[in-house]
Design a protein around this motif. Structure first.
Motif, mmCIF file in Angstrom:
data_model
loop_
_atom_site.group_PDB
_atom_site.id
_atom_site.type_symbol
_atom_site.label_atom_id
_atom_site.label_comp_id
_atom_site.label_asym_id
_atom_site.label_seq_id
_atom_site.Cartn_x
_atom_site.Cartn_y
_atom_site.Cartn_z
ATOM 1 N N LEU A 37 -16.760 -6.547 -6.200
ATOM 2 C CA LEU A 37 -18.204 -6.438 -5.944
ATOM 3 C C LEU A 37 -18.627 -7.160 -4.653
ATOM 4 O O LEU A 37 -19.398 -6.584 -3.851
ATOM 5 C CB LEU A 37 -18.978 -6.943 -7.169
ATOM 6 N N PRO A 38 -18.123 -8.379 -4.394
ATOM 7 C CA PRO A 38 -18.490 -9.015 -3.112
ATOM 8 C C PRO A 38 -18.018 -8.182 -1.912
ATOM 9 O O PRO A 38 -18.757 -8.037 -0.923
ATOM 10 C CB PRO A 38 -17.754 -10.368 -3.165
ATOM 11 N N LYS A 39 -16.840 -7.585 -2.014
ATOM 12 C CA LYS A 39 -16.331 -6.762 -0.896
ATOM 13 C C LYS A 39 -17.185 -5.505 -0.722
ATOM 14 O O LYS A 39 -17.416 -5.044 0.396
ATOM 15 C CB LYS A 39 -14.876 -6.333 -1.162
ATOM 16 N N ILE A 40 -17.614 -4.945 -1.835
ATOM 17 C CA ILE A 40 -18.471 -3.753 -1.766
ATOM 18 C C ILE A 40 -19.790 -4.095 -1.075
ATOM 19 O O ILE A 40 -20.243 -3.397 -0.165
ATOM 20 C CB ILE A 40 -18.704 -3.191 -3.185
ATOM 21 N N LEU A 41 -20.386 -5.220 -1.480
ATOM 22 C CA LEU A 41 -21.655 -5.637 -0.850
ATOM 23 C C LEU A 41 -21.455 -5.956 0.630
ATOM 24 O O LEU A 41 -22.351 -5.707 1.450
ATOM 25 C CB LEU A 41 -22.255 -6.830 -1.594
ATOM 26 N N ASP A 42 -20.279 -6.496 0.987
ATOM 27 C CA ASP A 42 -19.993 -6.748 2.408
ATOM 28 C C ASP A 42 -20.133 -5.471 3.233
ATOM 29 O O ASP A 42 -20.475 -5.516 4.417
ATOM 30 C CB ASP A 42 -18.532 -7.224 2.589
ATOM 31 N N THR A 43 -19.828 -4.336 2.603
ATOM 32 C CA THR A 43 -19.646 -3.078 3.335
ATOM 33 C C THR A 43 -20.877 -2.189 3.339
ATOM 34 O O THR A 43 -21.046 -1.366 4.237
ATOM 35 C CB THR A 43 -18.464 -2.293 2.689
ATOM 36 N N VAL A 44 -21.724 -2.311 2.308
ATOM 37 C CA VAL A 44 -22.831 -1.355 2.181
ATOM 38 C C VAL A 44 -23.890 -1.556 3.262
ATOM 39 O O VAL A 44 -23.978 -2.634 3.865
ATOM 40 C CB VAL A 44 -23.539 -1.439 0.795
ATOM 41 N N GLY A 45 -24.686 -0.502 3.465
ATOM 42 C CA GLY A 45 -25.786 -0.585 4.408
ATOM 43 C C GLY A 45 -26.963 -1.359 3.822
ATOM 44 O O GLY A 45 -27.015 -1.619 2.620
ATOM 45 N N ASP A 46 -27.931 -1.692 4.651
ATOM 46 C CA ASP A 46 -29.097 -2.464 4.193
ATOM 47 C C ASP A 46 -29.925 -1.708 3.171
ATOM 48 O O ASP A 46 -30.639 -2.310 2.377
ATOM 49 C CB ASP A 46 -30.000 -2.813 5.390
ATOM 50 N N GLU A 47 -29.842 -0.398 3.191
ATOM 51 C CA GLU A 47 -30.686 0.414 2.320
ATOM 52 C C GLU A 47 -29.926 0.982 1.116
ATOM 53 O O GLU A 47 -30.405 1.897 0.445
ATOM 54 C CB GLU A 47 -31.316 1.561 3.127
ATOM 55 N N THR A 48 -28.735 0.497 0.897
ATOM 56 C CA THR A 48 -27.921 1.001 -0.224
ATOM 57 C C THR A 48 -28.188 0.174 -1.476
ATOM 58 O O THR A 48 -28.231 -1.056 -1.408
ATOM 59 C CB THR A 48 -26.415 0.877 0.121
ATOM 60 N N VAL A 49 -28.348 0.848 -2.628
ATOM 61 C CA VAL A 49 -28.406 0.095 -3.888
ATOM 62 C C VAL A 49 -27.070 0.249 -4.616
ATOM 63 O O VAL A 49 -26.520 1.352 -4.709
ATOM 64 C CB VAL A 49 -29.601 0.525 -4.789
ATOM 65 N N VAL A 50 -26.560 -0.885 -5.069
ATOM 66 C CA VAL A 50 -25.277 -0.914 -5.777
ATOM 67 C C VAL A 50 -25.552 -1.278 -7.237
ATOM 68 O O VAL A 50 -26.177 -2.301 -7.513
ATOM 69 C CB VAL A 50 -24.324 -1.968 -5.159
ATOM 70 N N MET A 51 -25.115 -0.455 -8.171
ATOM 71 C CA MET A 51 -25.240 -0.773 -9.602
ATOM 72 C C MET A 51 -23.847 -0.852 -10.203
ATOM 73 O O MET A 51 -23.009 -0.002 -9.909
ATOM 74 C CB MET A 51 -26.018 0.326 -10.338
ATOM 75 N N ASP A 52 -23.626 -1.835 -11.057
ATOM 76 C CA ASP A 52 -22.349 -1.869 -11.775
ATOM 77 C C ASP A 52 -22.579 -1.363 -13.198
ATOM 78 O O ASP A 52 -23.721 -1.123 -13.608
ATOM 79 C CB ASP A 52 -21.727 -3.264 -11.784
ATOM 80 N N ALA A 53 -21.488 -1.205 -13.953
ATOM 81 C CA ALA A 53 -21.593 -0.747 -15.341
ATOM 82 C C ALA A 53 -20.754 -1.650 -16.251
ATOM 83 O O ALA A 53 -20.269 -1.222 -17.292
ATOM 84 C CB ALA A 53 -21.138 0.705 -15.453
ATOM 85 N N GLY A 54 -20.599 -2.916 -15.832
ATOM 86 C CA GLY A 54 -19.704 -3.815 -16.568
ATOM 87 C C GLY A 54 -20.255 -4.242 -17.922
ATOM 88 O O GLY A 54 -21.458 -4.448 -18.081
ATOM 89 N N SER A 55 -19.354 -4.417 -18.891
ATOM 90 C CA SER A 55 -19.737 -4.801 -20.257
ATOM 91 C C SER A 55 -19.962 -6.296 -20.413
ATOM 92 O O SER A 55 -20.310 -6.757 -21.498
ATOM 93 C CB SER A 55 -18.648 -4.375 -21.249
ATOM 94 N N THR A 56 -19.704 -7.072 -19.361
ATOM 95 C CA THR A 56 -20.096 -8.482 -19.331
ATOM 96 C C THR A 56 -21.039 -8.625 -18.141
ATOM 97 O O THR A 56 -21.029 -7.797 -17.229
ATOM 98 C CB THR A 56 -18.887 -9.400 -19.111
#
Lengths: 286, 286
Positions: A75-94
């Motif tokens: 997740l930190p690596k994904i956020l490093d890469t996304v654009g300023d206008e991208t929303v990232v959602m996870d689906a983790g059970s914790t």
């Protein structure tokens, strides 16, 4: 709309199917370390193309549905890469460790911590179901840490899918989900183990098993790769629920041994109220 | 064909519905100590009339679907009353004490000890389902003690219903059924209890429960009136299965506490083979 789904199994694939249905012109890119799953998702028409983290910068939406131990490192690596206008959602059970993993990330505002209470005991892209999320609960944690505009975009999609939204803090999420989800999985796995061990030399015995047995051991078909890291990340809560469950079973066994069948009856009567409670839970059509 | 169904709930009512469908001219009489159930069964068209043990002497077939503690006291009285050409089948979930209760009865040859592996978590005549028995297993014990001609008549009906027949001795039946049925019910009741106790002040928490939880606690809706005497009659086997189940849960908990997640994964992988085993179990359509 450019959408990237990272981890294209049951949960990610079902998300992709619903997005495609509601937004036929959306471009859905799949990212998965399992090349066979990507090929399968392509051939099933679940995704429009295969991509990599290079696809993230221009994405409007990224849905991350991978095992929770991989989530905390990726997740930190994904956020490093996304654009300023991208929303990232996870689906983790914790949720606690996942939220902590990006708590101080400069792009924390691009992330929305999510747990869809949806699934089946199956896995992989072929298990993906259109409508899996309909009438299910989406738990969102720390919503105030996500940028307003990105909250809106994510919520709009969940609402189109027909989900009901619930907001919680990550610590409360992990505590309660141990009772209503993680414990069910362990009780089911150990029930399956107990019966298989006993009956391993008597295959015909399963002719004696009915739909009640099938129902209680259904979750024992679940993926160990998914569930092991969940139990690891939620260790303290899971151990506490297990202790209470074992204590209740031990008490019930003692009542039977003591021939105290009045209280055996009472224990079951008191639990019958689960009927009313369960009325609110929508079932997944399979 | 004159048929008497003693105990006109889910199991007896479903039997009556199937018999009526296959033999539209059959006269089906219901006997039940619960007058409201009899009236309900009449109004639902499940039975053609209400009767008493006085109806037994001329019956071709008597199906006894009452709690197992009542079965052991009523079955000898029922056999006292039936005609020489009547076949009596029970539907009890235990078999040893029931067979013992009529072992020396002069009309033992009129009785066939049966356990249909069919049911739902609901009860009463309104829960009766046409086709409940189709593709389910009928376990028959001590078949050699039933008169040939009466065996034939009973088996013909079970086969018309689409059941698969399995023969066992009553002791083996009670031992194995503890694993594949009785233990499932206790695991489910205690799971329900554990969660209700913990969450009694937090009703919203059940919004977090998904279909996995629903599946594992489904049996906790079952009737305590039916299940208490089953656990009593099968006490030794039930206690043994519970001890093994509790031991497996305790070991799993210890693995988590010891951070031995390699073996947590292994335990679940080994149990995944339940997938293949369950393939043979037909589900009840609800």
């Amino acid at each position: 709309m450019d959408v990237v789904v990272i981890g294209i199994g049951l949960i990610g694939g079902s998300f992709a199917k619903d997005v495609k249905k509601m937004h036929p012109h959306a471009n859905i890119i799949g990212v998965d370390k399992n090349e066979a799953h990507l090929e399968e998702a392509m051939s099933l028409g679940i995704i429009d193309g295969k991509g990599s983290y290079g696809s993230l910068e221009t994405a409007d939406m990224v849905y991350v549905s991978i095992p929770v131990n991989v989530l905390v490192t990726e997740l930190p690596k994904i956020l490093d890469t996304v654009g300023d206008e991208t929303v990232v959602m996870d689906a983790g059970s914790t949720k606690r460790l996942i939220c902590e993993s990006v708590a101080d990330h400069p792009k924390r505002r691009n992330f929305m911590a999510c747990h869809p209470i949806a699934g089946t005991e199956f896995s992989g892209p072929s298990a993906a179901l259109e409508g899996l999320y309909a009438e299910k609960t989406m738990i969102i944690c720390e919503v105030e840490k996500t940028a307003f505009k990105l909250q809106e975009r994510a919520l709009a999609v969940f609402q189109e899918m027909g989900m009901r939204i619930r907001y919680m803090n990550p610590v409360a999420h992990d505590k309660h989900i141990a009772y209503v989800s993680h414990l069910s999985h362990i009780s089911s796995f150990m029930l399956g183990k107990t019966v298989i061990e006993k009956e391993k030399n008597e295959r015909d015995i399963f002719d004696m098993a009915g739909s009640g047995f099938e129902s209680t051991v259904r979750l024992a078909k679940s993926s160990p790769d998914m569930w092991t890291p969940i139990f690891e990340q939620n260790k303290d809560n899971v151990v506490e629920t297990l202790e209470e469950y074992i204590q209740n079973l031990t008490t019930f066994k003692q009542l039977i041994m003591d021939n105290d069948f009045e209280n055996v009856h009472l224990e079951m009567s008191n639990t019958n109220k689960i009927k009313q409670i369960l009325k609110g839970i929508p079932l997944t059509k399979k």
